[in-house]
Design an enzyme around this catalytic site. Sequence first.
Site, mmCIF file in Angstrom:
data_model
loop_
_atom_site.group_PDB
_atom_site.id
_atom_site.type_symbol
_atom_site.label_atom_id
_atom_site.label_comp_id
_atom_site.label_asym_id
_atom_site.label_seq_id
_atom_site.Cartn_x
_atom_site.Cartn_y
_atom_site.Cartn_z
ATOM 1 N N THR A 144 0.833 -1.197 0.000
ATOM 2 C CA THR A 144 0.000 0.000 0.000
ATOM 3 C C THR A 144 0.874 1.256 0.000
ATOM 4 O OG1 THR A 144 -1.399 1.361 1.441
ATOM 5 C CG2 THR A 144 -0.284 -0.470 2.486
ATOM 6 N N SER A 179 -0.730 2.653 10.836
ATOM 7 C CA SER A 179 -1.634 1.754 11.588
ATOM 8 C C SER A 179 -0.933 0.403 11.678
ATOM 9 C CB SER A 179 -2.972 1.588 10.866
ATOM 10 O OG SER A 179 -2.811 0.742 9.730
ATOM 11 N N TYR A 181 -2.080 -2.284 10.625
ATOM 12 C CA TYR A 181 -2.274 -2.880 9.297
ATOM 13 C C TYR A 181 -1.164 -2.410 8.340
ATOM 14 C CZ TYR A 181 -3.688 -2.485 4.425
ATOM 15 O OH TYR A 181 -3.669 -2.476 3.050
ATOM 16 N N HIS A 182 -0.961 -1.085 8.294
ATOM 17 C CA HIS A 182 0.044 -0.580 7.350
ATOM 18 C C HIS A 182 1.445 -1.084 7.706
ATOM 19 C CE1 HIS A 182 -3.240 2.364 6.414
ATOM 20 N NE2 HIS A 182 -2.785 2.161 5.204
ATOM 21 N N LYS A 185 2.171 -4.405 6.249
ATOM 22 C CA LYS A 185 2.582 -4.328 4.839
ATOM 23 C C LYS A 185 4.068 -3.974 4.734
ATOM 24 C CE LYS A 185 -1.430 -4.889 2.664
ATOM 25 N NZ LYS A 185 -1.699 -6.017 1.788
#
Length: 417
Positions: A144, A179, A181-182, A185
């Site tokens: 991302t 976050s 989540y990030h 990644k």
Amino acid sequence: MKVLITGIDGYSGWPLALHLLARGHEVAGIDSFVTRRRVREVGSWSATPIPAWPKRQEAVRRLLGREIRFYRGDLARYPFVEEVLRTERPDAVVHLAEQRSAPYSMIDVHHAVATQAENLTGTLHLLYAMRELCPEAHLVKMGTMGEYGTPNVDIPEGFFEIEYRGRSDRLPFPRQAGSWYHWSKVFDSGDVMFATRIWGLRSTDVMQGVIYGIRTPEITDDALLTRFDFDEIWGTALNRFVVEAILGMPITPYGKGLQQRGFIALEDSMQSLRLAIEHPPAAGEYRVFNQFDAAYSINELAERTRAIAEEFGLHPTIEHPPDPRVEAEEHYYRPVHDHLTALGYRATRELNEVLRELFRDLRRFRRRLEAKRHVLLPVVQWRNADNAATLTARAGGPSAGPAPPPVAGTPPTRTEA
Ligand SMILES: NC(=O)c1ccc[n+]([C@@H]2O[C@H](COP(=O)([O-])OP(=O)(O)OC[C@H]3O[C@@H](n4cnc5c(N)ncnc54)[C@H](O)[C@@H]3O)[C@@H](O)[C@H]2O)c1
């Protein structure tokens, strides 16, 4: 080419499958249906009704005259991943199957751990299985643009030349994710880069901008629609804005609304992924694509949504709730995106045009939107360590933690998500 898509039942996996089939590629897919379960976990659903998987497969047969081979299971199970790769021996693996919601990862410790454990495990399992069973195949990994954060300098595509204390090198550009989540990644990117180097694999790490829209030319029938999430946890800002306008609610950019992000239309994201697949890197090469078309501020998205809403006889206002995230609300933003253009990529869709399409499509599903209007406003706060109780109260039931992926081999879900 023979392409294996992990996460084929998802928002982007499904249209990618259709896009590749329509261009003569062979497609197989993996999914555990965990996104369907987790959207239900937070009390929401897709605006577009998504048929159970066997019906999706049947629609492809009927409308495109093509077949998708499907494997239901979780990438967390290594024997399952090995079995699929042994059967398929794909030329390319497009890896989309990850927990993809930043707010979901910020709910509490359990959701943070589930996000990072699952995402890193799935990627590592794929890397090991590819090394063992199809080392020549090309891994297209969905990262991302959020990995980079919002530095006060231009953002290159993955690497940059740096001079420091009289010496110079080409190094990975620093990541400053926003976050759990990030960050998953970011860690994935490190793992893919490392595995590519030590085992001589081929990989493309796609720094994907926010995707918008639900139409691609292959979606010619409602039976082929992809999902459209609009709640505060699974929906993007633009998705929420369009739904707010349709429901007569104010459009709500968080905070100052000056946060900028890179965006790309669904159809163009599919074009980019296909170009990456059709032009694999050399053995041992790890390359990074910044995949977006244009950067917009959240206020600009809100303004454009408001203007297009007027064309449909709607008159939404714009209100700014406090930003539930911890992020720069005003910043410099200029990422480079040349690699795809060099492969022949040309943007085909424009934001206003896609917004009109969204209004036309979503007004048909107004009753589904109406039923979930309470899930639009933000509950998950980055500064709170535990948002679960508030969410549970809103969802109207007890929740013991993140919905687990289903056990492989259980019958496909018949519920619409
Ligand atoms: N949609 C965007 O705007 C966007 C932007 C940047 C990056 N991405 C990335 O692109 C990828 C796809 O995004 P999406 O919007 O299609 O998400 P999605 O949640 O709609 O699709 C992911 C699919 O993968 C499946 N899945 C998840 N974990 C799995 C596992 N461990 N095993 C098997 N199946 C699993 C889910 O059930 C789902 O069908 C994600 O990795 C996401 O982080 C998306």
